[in-house]
Enzyme design. Sequence first.
Site, short mmCIF file in Angstrom:
data_model
loop_
_atom_site.label_atom_id
_atom_site.label_comp_id
_atom_site.label_asym_id
_atom_site.label_seq_id
_atom_site.Cartn_x
_atom_site.Cartn_y
_atom_site.Cartn_z
CG HIS A 1 -0.39 0.05 2.43
ND1 HIS A 1 0.36 0.86 3.12
CD2 HIS A 1 -0.49 -1.03 3.35
CE1 HIS A 1 0.75 0.84 4.36
NE2 HIS A 1 0.49 -0.57 4.38
CB CYS B 1 1.57 -3.78 4.79
SG CYS B 1 0.11 -4.35 5.25
#
Length: 180
Positions: free
Chosen positions: A128, A140
């Site tokens: 992201h 992430c």
Amino acid sequence: MRLYEKTGNKWKFIKTYPAVTGKSGLSFTKKEGDGATPTGMYEIGRMFGYGKKPAGVRTSYTATNQFHYWVDDPKSADYNKWIYYRGNPASRWKSFERLNHELYKHAIVIRYNENPIVKNAGSAIFLHRWRTSTTPTAGCLALSESHLIALMKWLDPVQSPKIVIGTPDSIRSDLKNSSP
């Protein structure tokens, strides 16, 4: 992040993007909530975001809203799954990600811990956009918005793209053991 294409048995370097990982770095033994990015080779999943699908993206893209969640409650049957739910999420799960989160204007699912789903092994691992080039994620991988969109356009679902996360030695091992 380094991008490569494989033709036959040869890997060709394409380009590099600055990226950030989880606040606890990389993990070979990822656990739910540890703040680490899991190492290994994973398939690239669908793309999503509250932003409009960027022109040129060839992969499936879901425009998210306030009813899209990724469940990271290990006690739930919905653990590590994308769920569309119109009720009160706090009454259904102890922990969840809202997929219309500010960092998920555009995002890519990293297909980690899917087959089978192992409780407490980690969930909701995405590529992201970053907050800043020095702010780590909760586990992430993150890129600048412009590089994330360029990556989304570059990925070709027909080629069955994969992501390899790790140390130089673990990456070499994963690539050596990967099938063509």
